[in-house]
Structure formats: C-alpha cells, structure tokens
Scaffold this motif. Structure first.
Motif, PDB file in Angstrom:
ATOM      1  N   TYR A 111       0.851  -1.192   0.000  1.00  0.00           N
ATOM      2  CA  TYR A 111       0.000   0.000   0.000  1.00  0.00           C
ATOM      3  C   TYR A 111       0.889   1.244   0.000  1.00  0.00           C
ATOM      4  CZ  TYR A 111      -4.361   2.530   1.182  1.00  0.00           C
ATOM      5  OH  TYR A 111      -5.467   3.349   1.164  1.00  0.00           O
ATOM      6  N   VAL A 112       1.930   1.231   0.846  1.00  0.00           N
ATOM      7  CA  VAL A 112       2.874   2.354   0.949  1.00  0.00           C
ATOM      8  C   VAL A 112       4.292   1.799   0.888  1.00  0.00           C
ATOM      9  CG1 VAL A 112       3.782   4.175   2.443  1.00  0.00           C
ATOM     10  CG2 VAL A 112       1.295   3.814   2.284  1.00  0.00           C
ATOM     11  N   SER A 113       5.116   2.357   0.013  1.00  0.00           N
ATOM     12  CA  SER A 113       6.503   1.912  -0.113  1.00  0.00           C
ATOM     13  C   SER A 113       7.321   2.391   1.078  1.00  0.00           C
ATOM     14  CB  SER A 113       7.120   2.453  -1.402  1.00  0.00           C
ATOM     15  OG  SER A 113       8.531   2.293  -1.393  1.00  0.00           O
ATOM     16  N   ASN A 114       8.090   1.472   1.663  1.00  0.00           N
ATOM     17  CA  ASN A 114       8.929   1.827   2.812  1.00  0.00           C
ATOM     18  C   ASN A 114      10.184   2.588   2.403  1.00  0.00           C
ATOM     19  OD1 ASN A 114      10.112  -0.596   1.667  1.00  0.00           O
ATOM     20  ND2 ASN A 114      11.360  -0.747   3.518  1.00  0.00           N
ATOM     21  N   VAL A 115      10.444   2.719   1.104  1.00  0.00           N
ATOM     22  CA  VAL A 115      11.606   3.471   0.612  1.00  0.00           C
ATOM     23  C   VAL A 115      11.169   4.756  -0.081  1.00  0.00           C
ATOM     24  CG1 VAL A 115      13.558   3.459  -1.001  1.00  0.00           C
ATOM     25  CG2 VAL A 115      13.036   1.416   0.355  1.00  0.00           C
ATOM     26  N   LEU A 116      10.247   4.641  -1.004  1.00  0.00           N
ATOM     27  CA  LEU A 116       9.867   5.772  -1.846  1.00  0.00           C
ATOM     28  C   LEU A 116       8.791   6.655  -1.225  1.00  0.00           C
ATOM     29  CD1 LEU A 116       9.671   3.772  -5.189  1.00  0.00           C
ATOM     30  CD2 LEU A 116      11.542   5.261  -4.468  1.00  0.00           C
TER      31      LEU A 116
END
Length: 404
Positions: free
Chosen positions: A170-175
């Motif tokens: 759902y949400v990128s931990n990098v971007l």
C-alpha cells in the motif's frame, strides 16, 4: 493533535543520545510504545496470565477474553466483516508467507501468473518467488514510473487473464509512494485475480477500510503502530480463508485428531496453532485504542504536513538527492548526501542524537532500480515535530562539512 503532548506519553523518547536529546526518525522500521501499551502488557502478565481457549478457571477466562477482545478491535480497526477474517500472526512477514504458502500454492498451476512491483519489501517478494518456483507459475512485475509511482495503465497491461494473484504494498517503505489500492483491486478482480496487500507501512498512518478497498488479503505488523514486536494480523475474505490450508499444525488449531487423520477448527483458529501471542495481542489492542483516540485522519494530516516541511528543507541542501514522488507521498524521506555512504551519514547523525535508517531497507531490487547500493531514510510519526526536522537538517549540514 499536539505532537509535543503526545511525545510525553512515550518514555523512551525522553533520553539523551551522545549528549543530545533523542530525535527518533526511524519509525518506518519500528515505532516507540506509549505508556498505555506498556501498562496493558504488564497488567496482563501481572494479573491475567494464563493460556487461552483451554482452562475453565478465572485466569484462563480473563486471558481468553483479552485475546479475543483484541481480535475484535483489529476487525473494527480494519472494518472487516467479522472477527473470523482476522488471524493473529507474528507480523506482516508471517502473514504474507501464510498467503503465499497456504493459499497461493493450492490455487496456482503451471502457466498462471503472479504480479508484483519492483518496490516491494523482500517480505512481499521472496514468498512469491518461491511460490512461482514451486508451482511453475510466472512472476511478473508492474513497471515503475520515473518518480517511483505505478500507473494504472501499466497495471492494466501487466495483469492478464492468466494472472491469479496480484500482491502490492500500500505504501513503499523506501519511496513513500502511496499506491492506488482500490483501483488496482478493481483491475485485478475484473481479470479474475485476487489482491494481496502489504499494509505494514499504511496501517499505522492511514485510515484503512478493507471492505471499501475490496482487498482479498491484507497484512500488517503491530510494532509499526505503537504496539509490541512479534504480533500482527492477516485479514482475509472468509470465503478465501475457508479454501486456504493451514501452514502450521499442532495444538489449538485442531477440532478432532485420530491416529491417521485430523480435522481443523473453524476460522480463524485453524490458522493459530500452538499457544498464541497473547500478550502481544493485548498490547496491539491497547495500541489500536490509543491510535483511534487520536484519530488516523489527524495522524495522516500531521505526517503529510511534516513531510512537506522536511522535503522543502532537505531540498535546500546542496548535493542531497531525494528519492520517490515529490507530491503525494507517505511520511518518510529517503535520500543520499553526495557521495557519502548512507551508513556514514547515519553514524554521524547518531553523534547528534538523531536516529535514521541506512541501508537497502530490505528492497535490493528497488535499490538497483534507483541505481544506488543504499540510501538513508528519515521516517516520521505522530510524536515528531518540525523541530525534529530542523535538528536533522542542521546535522546533515554538519555531516556534509565533516566529509568535506
């Protein structure tokens, strides 16, 4: 919402690191725990500690009520249709592995497709690699746009009639990319696939409604949302969980055992073999109460405001490169400072009492897509302030000076 007042609820944040007040900016890795969560876990061990679903004595009944009460809180928090759809796990990794092993391997056949993206955390990539190898199915990737987002046009092209599973964060931990999950779900379902969502980075920050999103499976971890480590949950639509095979066998998950065969309990207990993570569930329930009292919409608004401020201030530092979308993004900023290795950046920041993450963030394919070996990441939560960002910026300027 007052982040300074909220910070007072977190004992660990009131300390000095290397002679400086702690600024904790590693919340995407794990969040700190408020007193109410610590108190709930201590109360369980001091007052209610017993095994669940077994004893008829008072402690056993109280422990069972606390454990199943936590499941009810999770179901309400995600807007699941029933507590039958909530399985307690060790966290997101365990939950995704359960789907890849218990569900995917039973439905995939040679020639079928699994679709993911290059931005996935290893926990949502390696299980699908293994499922593809075990079943003869094909692993495919939705390409990323230059800013690290996913276009629905590319989703349409990549997901075909042969696709059986789409799995995406759902949400990128990098971007910091926030993927359009509801729209992806419509595409996947129209083509006959189920949608699995890694919710590790979304659940602590966004109001999640699994029915409105129409996801088929959704996984998250408690320790990233003010809860204890070692507890998380898997949501699954009941009809899919009914088809899914257990991946762990033993006590608690059985209905009847004969010498050569056994039957399983009903949902959700058929997936919870052995003594469950009782204290963890109690702590997670307390964390949910805490977050709901603040309000997920308020947390999201605070983090977006803080991230915009951080992007503006960090962008003013020469030779600092920020990765990911510039506009709609979650509460984290991933960056590199010139040719200084991120580990060196994080080490120097620590001397100023600032905790950030450095490395590949369990996203090595994404690092290769970014054409870097590693990055530094500052990630925010409900107790962070603009002053924390100012401290980070000042320390990065000094770091740059230190390395010439």
């Amino acid at each position: 919402m007052d982040p300074i007042a909220l910070k007072a609820e977190f004992p660990i944040l009131h300390q000095e690191i290397n002679g400086h007040p702690l600024v904790y900016l590693d919340n995407a890795a794990t969040t700190q725990k408020p007193r109410v969560v610590l108190d709930a876990i201590r109360k369980y061990y001091e007052w209610d500690n017993a095994n669940v679903h077994r004893g008829v004595h008072t402690l056993g009944s109280r422990a069972t009520d606390a454990y199943e009460g936590a499941r009810e809180k999770v179901a309400r928090f995600l807007n699941a249709a029933s507590t039958r759809e909530i399985i307690f796990t060790r966290g997101t990794t365990t939950a995704l592995n359960m789907v890849a092993s218990g569900y995917a391997r039973s439905v995939l056949r040679e020639g079928d497709e699994i679709v993911i993206t290059p931005m996935e955390h290893h926990s949502n990539l390696i299980p699908w690699q293994q499922a593809a190898k075990a079943t003869g199915s094909t692993l495919k990737y939705i390409p990323l746009q230059p800013d690290g987002t996913v276009s629905l046009e590319d989703v349409e092209k990549t997901v075909t009639e042969q696709t059986k599973i789409v799995s995406i964060t759902y949400v990128s931990n990098v971007l910091g990319t926030v993927n359009p999950i509801a729209e992806i779900a419509k595409i996947a379902h129209r083509k006959g696939a189920v949608l699995v969502v890694d919710g590790a980075q979304s659940t602590p920050h966004l109001k999640v409604d699994v029915r409105a999103l129409d996801v088929d499976f959704y996984a998250f971890s408690g320790h990233k949302m003010c809860g204890p480590t070692g507890i998380g949950a898997l949501y699954g639509k009941s009809q899919l969980l009914e088809r899914m095979e257990p991946v762990e066998y033993g006590g608690e998950m059985i209905d009847f055992v004969e010498l050569y065969d056994s039957t399983w309990k009903d949902l959700p207990w058929k997936f919870e073999g052995g003594t469950p993570i009782i204290a963890g569930a109690v702590g997670l329930g307390a964390a949910i109460d805490f977050l709901e009292q603040i309000g997920l919409q308020q947390i999201d608004a605070h983090e977006k405001k803080l991230t915009r401020y951080a992007m503006e201030r960090l962008s003013a530092i020469d030779d600092l490169k920020i990765y990911g979308p510039r506009e709609e993004r979650a509460g984290l900023v991933t960056f590199n400072l010139g040719d200084v290795h991120p580990h060196d950046v994080a080490t120097v920041l620590d001397t100023y009492g600032i905790a950030v993450r450095a490395g590949h963030h369990c996203c090595q394919p994404l690092m290769r897509w970014l054409e870097v070996s590693a990055t530094a990441r500052a990630s925010f939560y409900l107790y962070n302030t603009e002053q924390d960002v100012d401290r980070l910026v000042d320390a990065l300027v000094k770091t740059k000076e230190f390395f010439g």
